[in-house]
Design a protein around this motif. Structure first.
Motif, PDB file in Angstrom:
ATOM      1  N   LYS A  80       0.824  -1.214   0.000  1.00 35.38           N
ATOM      2  CA  LYS A  80       0.000   0.000   0.000  1.00 35.38           C
ATOM      3  C   LYS A  80       0.858   1.263   0.000  1.00 35.38           C
ATOM      4  CE  LYS A  80      -4.346  -1.847   1.810  1.00 35.38           C
ATOM      5  NZ  LYS A  80      -4.106  -3.290   2.017  1.00 35.38           N
ATOM      6  N   LYS A 114      -3.234   1.751   7.912  1.00 33.15           N
ATOM      7  CA  LYS A 114      -3.112   0.518   7.124  1.00 33.15           C
ATOM      8  C   LYS A 114      -1.688  -0.009   7.172  1.00 33.15           C
ATOM      9  CE  LYS A 114      -6.605   2.004   3.791  1.00 33.15           C
ATOM     10  NZ  LYS A 114      -7.022   2.146   2.387  1.00 33.15           N
ATOM     11  N   GLY A 120      -1.747  -7.044   3.282  1.00 35.93           N
ATOM     12  CA  GLY A 120      -2.941  -7.586   3.949  1.00 35.93           C
ATOM     13  C   GLY A 120      -4.133  -7.497   3.020  1.00 35.93           C
ATOM     14  N   SER A 173      -9.476  -6.489   4.482  1.00 34.06           N
ATOM     15  CA  SER A 173      -9.534  -5.521   5.589  1.00 34.06           C
ATOM     16  C   SER A 173      -8.755  -5.942   6.828  1.00 34.06           C
ATOM     17  CB  SER A 173     -10.992  -5.242   6.015  1.00 34.06           C
ATOM     18  OG  SER A 173     -11.742  -4.724   4.947  1.00 34.06           O
ATOM     19  N   GLN A 194      -4.309   7.241   6.455  1.00 32.44           N
ATOM     20  CA  GLN A 194      -5.171   7.780   5.401  1.00 32.44           C
ATOM     21  C   GLN A 194      -6.314   8.545   6.042  1.00 32.44           C
ATOM     22  OE1 GLN A 194      -7.145   5.017   2.653  1.00 32.44           O
ATOM     23  NE2 GLN A 194      -5.358   5.116   1.317  1.00 32.44           N
ATOM     24  N   GLU A 195      -6.660   9.625   5.407  1.00 28.42           N
ATOM     25  CA  GLU A 195      -7.850  10.374   5.832  1.00 28.42           C
ATOM     26  C   GLU A 195      -9.053   9.427   5.842  1.00 28.42           C
ATOM     27  OE1 GLU A 195      -8.826  12.971   2.646  1.00 28.42           O
ATOM     28  OE2 GLU A 195     -10.800  13.455   3.447  1.00 28.42           O
ATOM     29  N   VAL A 237     -12.695   8.538   5.132  1.00 29.24           N
ATOM     30  CA  VAL A 237     -13.764   9.046   4.268  1.00 29.24           C
ATOM     31  C   VAL A 237     -15.088   8.530   4.839  1.00 29.24           C
ATOM     32  CG1 VAL A 237     -14.613   9.183   1.906  1.00 29.24           C
ATOM     33  CG2 VAL A 237     -12.160   8.869   2.335  1.00 29.24           C
ATOM     34  N   ASP A 243     -18.184  -0.070  -0.764  1.00 34.21           N
ATOM     35  CA  ASP A 243     -17.244   0.481  -1.744  1.00 34.21           C
ATOM     36  C   ASP A 243     -17.618  -0.081  -3.108  1.00 34.21           C
ATOM     37  OD1 ASP A 243     -16.124  -2.066  -1.918  1.00 34.21           O
ATOM     38  OD2 ASP A 243     -14.135  -1.489  -1.215  1.00 34.21           O
ATOM     39  N   PHE A 260     -16.713   0.188   9.141  1.00 40.83           N
ATOM     40  CA  PHE A 260     -16.542   1.071   7.980  1.00 40.83           C
ATOM     41  C   PHE A 260     -15.925   0.336   6.800  1.00 40.83           C
ATOM     42  CE2 PHE A 260     -11.944   1.972   7.647  1.00 40.83           C
ATOM     43  CZ  PHE A 260     -11.495   1.293   8.776  1.00 40.83           C
ATOM     44  N   ARG A 261     -15.592  -0.939   6.974  1.00 41.97           N
ATOM     45  CA  ARG A 261     -14.826  -1.644   5.943  1.00 41.97           C
ATOM     46  C   ARG A 261     -15.695  -2.609   5.129  1.00 41.97           C
ATOM     47  NH1 ARG A 261     -10.695  -4.006  10.050  1.00 41.97           N
ATOM     48  NH2 ARG A 261     -12.751  -4.480  10.896  1.00 41.97           N
ATOM     49  N   ALA A 262     -15.510  -2.564   3.822  1.00 37.76           N
ATOM     50  CA  ALA A 262     -16.287  -3.432   2.926  1.00 37.76           C
ATOM     51  C   ALA A 262     -15.474  -4.648   2.465  1.00 37.76           C
ATOM     52  CB  ALA A 262     -16.732  -2.634   1.703  1.00 37.76           C
ATOM     53  N   SER A 263     -14.202  -4.434   2.228  1.00 38.53           N
ATOM     54  CA  SER A 263     -13.372  -5.506   1.668  1.00 38.53           C
ATOM     55  C   SER A 263     -13.450  -6.761   2.524  1.00 38.53           C
ATOM     56  CB  SER A 263     -11.927  -4.994   1.601  1.00 38.53           C
ATOM     57  OG  SER A 263     -11.036  -6.029   1.339  1.00 38.53           O
ATOM     58  N   ASP A 280     -10.695  -0.035  -5.472  1.00 32.57           N
ATOM     59  CA  ASP A 280     -11.706   0.097  -4.429  1.00 32.57           C
ATOM     60  C   ASP A 280     -12.031   1.589  -4.347  1.00 32.57           C
ATOM     61  OD1 ASP A 280     -11.184  -2.536  -4.114  1.00 32.57           O
ATOM     62  OD2 ASP A 280     -10.152  -2.343  -2.191  1.00 32.57           O
ATOM     63  N   GLU A 293      -7.711   1.826  -2.787  1.00 29.61           N
ATOM     64  CA  GLU A 293      -6.731   0.751  -2.965  1.00 29.61           C
ATOM     65  C   GLU A 293      -6.723   0.283  -4.409  1.00 29.61           C
ATOM     66  OE1 GLU A 293      -7.317  -3.199  -1.489  1.00 29.61           O
ATOM     67  OE2 GLU A 293      -5.169  -3.560  -1.381  1.00 29.61           O
TER      68      GLU A 293
HETATM   69  N1  LIG Z   1      -9.616   6.027   3.833  1.00 33.12           N
HETATM   70  C1  LIG Z   1     -10.705   5.269   4.030  1.00 33.12           C
HETATM   71  N2  LIG Z   1     -11.837   5.815   4.545  1.00 33.12           N
HETATM   72  C2  LIG Z   1     -12.930   5.045   4.755  1.00 33.12           C
HETATM   73  N3  LIG Z   1     -12.990   3.734   4.490  1.00 33.12           N
HETATM   74  C3  LIG Z   1     -11.900   3.136   3.967  1.00 33.12           C
HETATM   75  C4  LIG Z   1     -10.699   3.884   3.715  1.00 33.12           C
HETATM   76  N4  LIG Z   1      -9.787   3.034   3.210  1.00 33.12           N
HETATM   77  C5  LIG Z   1     -10.373   1.832   3.145  1.00 33.12           C
HETATM   78  N5  LIG Z   1     -11.637   1.875   3.602  1.00 33.12           N
HETATM   79  C6  LIG Z   1     -12.570   0.729   3.708  1.00 33.12           C
HETATM   80  O1  LIG Z   1     -11.809  -0.367   4.209  1.00 33.12           O
HETATM   81  C7  LIG Z   1     -11.805  -1.453   3.283  1.00 33.12           C
HETATM   82  C8  LIG Z   1     -10.432  -2.106   3.277  1.00 33.12           C
HETATM   83  O2  LIG Z   1      -9.438  -1.176   2.883  1.00 33.12           O
HETATM   84  P1  LIG Z   1      -8.387  -1.478   1.730  1.00 33.12           P
HETATM   85  O3  LIG Z   1      -7.390  -0.377   1.750  1.00 33.12           O
HETATM   86  O4  LIG Z   1      -9.081  -1.728   0.458  1.00 33.12           O
HETATM   87  O5  LIG Z   1      -7.645  -2.795   2.278  1.00 33.12           O
HETATM   88  P2  LIG Z   1      -7.701  -4.337   1.861  1.00 33.12           P
HETATM   89  O6  LIG Z   1      -6.394  -4.577   1.187  1.00 33.12           O
HETATM   90  O7  LIG Z   1      -7.812  -5.099   3.119  1.00 33.12           O
HETATM   91  O8  LIG Z   1      -8.847  -4.524   0.903  1.00 33.12           O
HETATM   92  C9  LIG Z   1     -12.218  -0.859   1.949  1.00 33.12           C
HETATM   93  O9  LIG Z   1     -12.887  -1.851   1.178  1.00 33.12           O
HETATM   94  C10 LIG Z   1     -13.128   0.287   2.357  1.00 33.12           C
HETATM   95  O10 LIG Z   1     -14.457  -0.165   2.554  1.00 33.12           O
END
Ligand SMILES: Nc1ncnc2c1ncn2[C@@H]1O[C@H](COP(=O)(O)OP(=O)(O)O)[C@@H](O)[C@H]1O
Ligand SMILES: [Mg+2]
Length: 401
Positions: A140, A180, A184, A187, A259-260, A262, A268, A290-293, A328, A340
């Motif tokens: 990353k 992050k 990985g 998430s 990372q800021e 969002v 996502d 907050f994470r979708a991945s 993403d 990402e």
């Molecule tokens: N800066 C951010 N602000 C808000 N949500 C985020 C941000 N970065 C990632 N996410 C959420 O976290 C999830 C995982 O982050 P990501 O950087 O894609 O890592 P991974 O490699 O585990 O997929 C994303 O799918 C998204 O939903």
């Protein structure tokens, strides 16, 4: 032609095969017939490294098996190679290209990324993935530098290589803030920091002994690792091959990425670009997270996809010159941002898309193509096109001199 003893003999003509015999069966074939679907090309010899991956979703995938099948149907020759053996480079001699869909575990990706660049630089042999497609995979920090240098819209991000800079930053930072690890998936190494104390803990660890996986606040993100370890124990007791999502995870030490955050995104948009095709679906956040991945909750309805996300995907893939690219994408105050990028994905989710968008270069436009398509087929088709000199796919520096 040769001329010996006044006799003129014709050499055997090169063996020729149809470039895209499979495309002719598909709906998309009609789109291509006018361009290069019916080209006749020299019989190719393609080196393929076997991939056989147990995915986080519990599914299994092997692109190499499918590529072998497609090559045989199209009349091309394949050579099974062993990227880990000392005679690997010898085994590439006489081949027109090399393909390996290497997954994220360092055992594969550490070697795969190096090999693609070495083969490009030293042998001038086309590869899938090209080095430009994969050099930032599972890194990353590298993605941050690439996206920033290419002017791609992203959340604000900061990478620190010294403890004092990181400490100064977390004193002034606005929380919540996303942290992050460089590597990985699903998430597992992405966290929301609510205050300076949490950030401080990570900095102490990262500028101390280092970390392989982030500490868990809840059982949910830990689940993949725990379940993997339990199933690996059972597998090794039964004498079966162990899964390796978290095996041999590297240690990150001496650098930190923030990372800021969002806010207000409940999903996502995962856009997957393969050549001039874009596949897209929405991934819903885990409940209360907050994470979708890696959530496993996917909506494939194309009418819910913001076409600007598709256009952004094409734009970034072209800017960074990738054969394939996953993005993403989130929304920040009505503007899309990329959080990402990767080259690797679980193919079944892309295959489930009911169609894809096609980039029509001449019109600078996109159009919908109905029907499912296997991403491994799309990649193979593009790679044949690259070897055949398809002007849409050729990067002259990737080709044999
Ligand atoms: N800066 C951010 N602000 C808000 N949500 C985020 C941000 N970065 C990632 N996410 C959420 O976290 C999830 C995982 O982050 P990501 O950087 O894609 O890592 P991974 O490699 O585990 O997929 C994303 O799918 C998204 O939903
Ligand atoms: Mg991601």
């Amino acid at each position: 032609m040769t001329n010996s003893q006044n006799k003129v003999t014709l050499r055997d003509p090169p063996e020729l095969v149809l470039l895209y015999p499979l495309s002719l069966d598909r709906k998309s074939a009609s789109l291509r017939q006018n361009s290069f679907a019916l080209y006749v090309m020299r019989k190719l010899r393609i080196a393929i490294q076997a991939d056989d991956s147990d995915l986080m979703s519990g599914k299994r995938q092997s692109f190499s098996e499918r590529w072998q099948e497609l090559a045989a149907i199209a009349g091309h020759e394949t050579v099974s190679v062993d990227a880990y053996s000392e005679d690997f480079f010898d085994s590439l001699s006489g081949c027109d290209g090399f393909m390996w869909y290497f997954p994220n575990a360092p055992f594969y990706s550490d070697l795969g990324k190096r090999l693609m660049l070495a083969i490009h630089q030293g042998m001038k042999l086309p590869t899938f993935p090209s080095w430009r497609t994969c050099w930032f995979f599972e890194d990353k920090h590298a993605q941050h530098y690439l996206l920033k240098s290419a002017g791609v819209p992203t959340p604000s991000a900061w990478v620190f290589w010294g403890r004092s800079d990181a400490e100064a930053f977390i004193k002034e930072a606005t929380y919540p803030l996303v942290f992050k690890l460089s590597f990985g998936i699903a998430s597992a190494n992405v966290r929301l920091l609510n205050n300076r104390k949490e950030a401080r803990y990570l900095i102490d660890r990262l500028f101390g002994d280092g970390m392989s996986i982030l500490p868990m606040k809840s059982i949910r993100p830990l689940f993949p690792e725990v379940s993997d370890r339990l199933s690996n124990t059972a597998r090794s007791l039964l004498g079966k091959r162990v899964k390796d999502h978290f095996a041999d995870a590297p240690i990150q030490r001496g650098c930190a990425l923030f990372q800021e955050f969002v806010p207000d995104n409940h999903f996502d948009v995962r856009v997957t670009i393969i050549g001039n095709r874009a596949f897209a679906f929405r991934r819903m956040n885990r409940p209360g997270d907050f994470r979708a991945s890696g959530s496993g909750s996917i909506d494939w309805d194309p009418s819910r996809i913001d076409l600007e996300a598709v256009e952004l995907g094409f734009d970034v893939a072209r800017k960074v010159d990738s054969q394939v690219l996953t993005l993403d994408i989130l929304k920040r105050q009505q503007r899309l941002v990329v959080v990402e990028i990767s080259y690797y994905y679980e193919a079944w989710a892309v295959h489930r898309c009911p169609g894809h968008w096609r980039w029509v270069s001449s019109a600078g436009d996109i159009e919908w193509v109905d029907g499912e398509m296997r991403p491994d087929d799309a990649i193979f088709e593009d790679f044949l096109g690259l070897l055949a000199g398809d002007p849409c796919l050729v990067d002259s520096s990737e080709l044999k001199a």
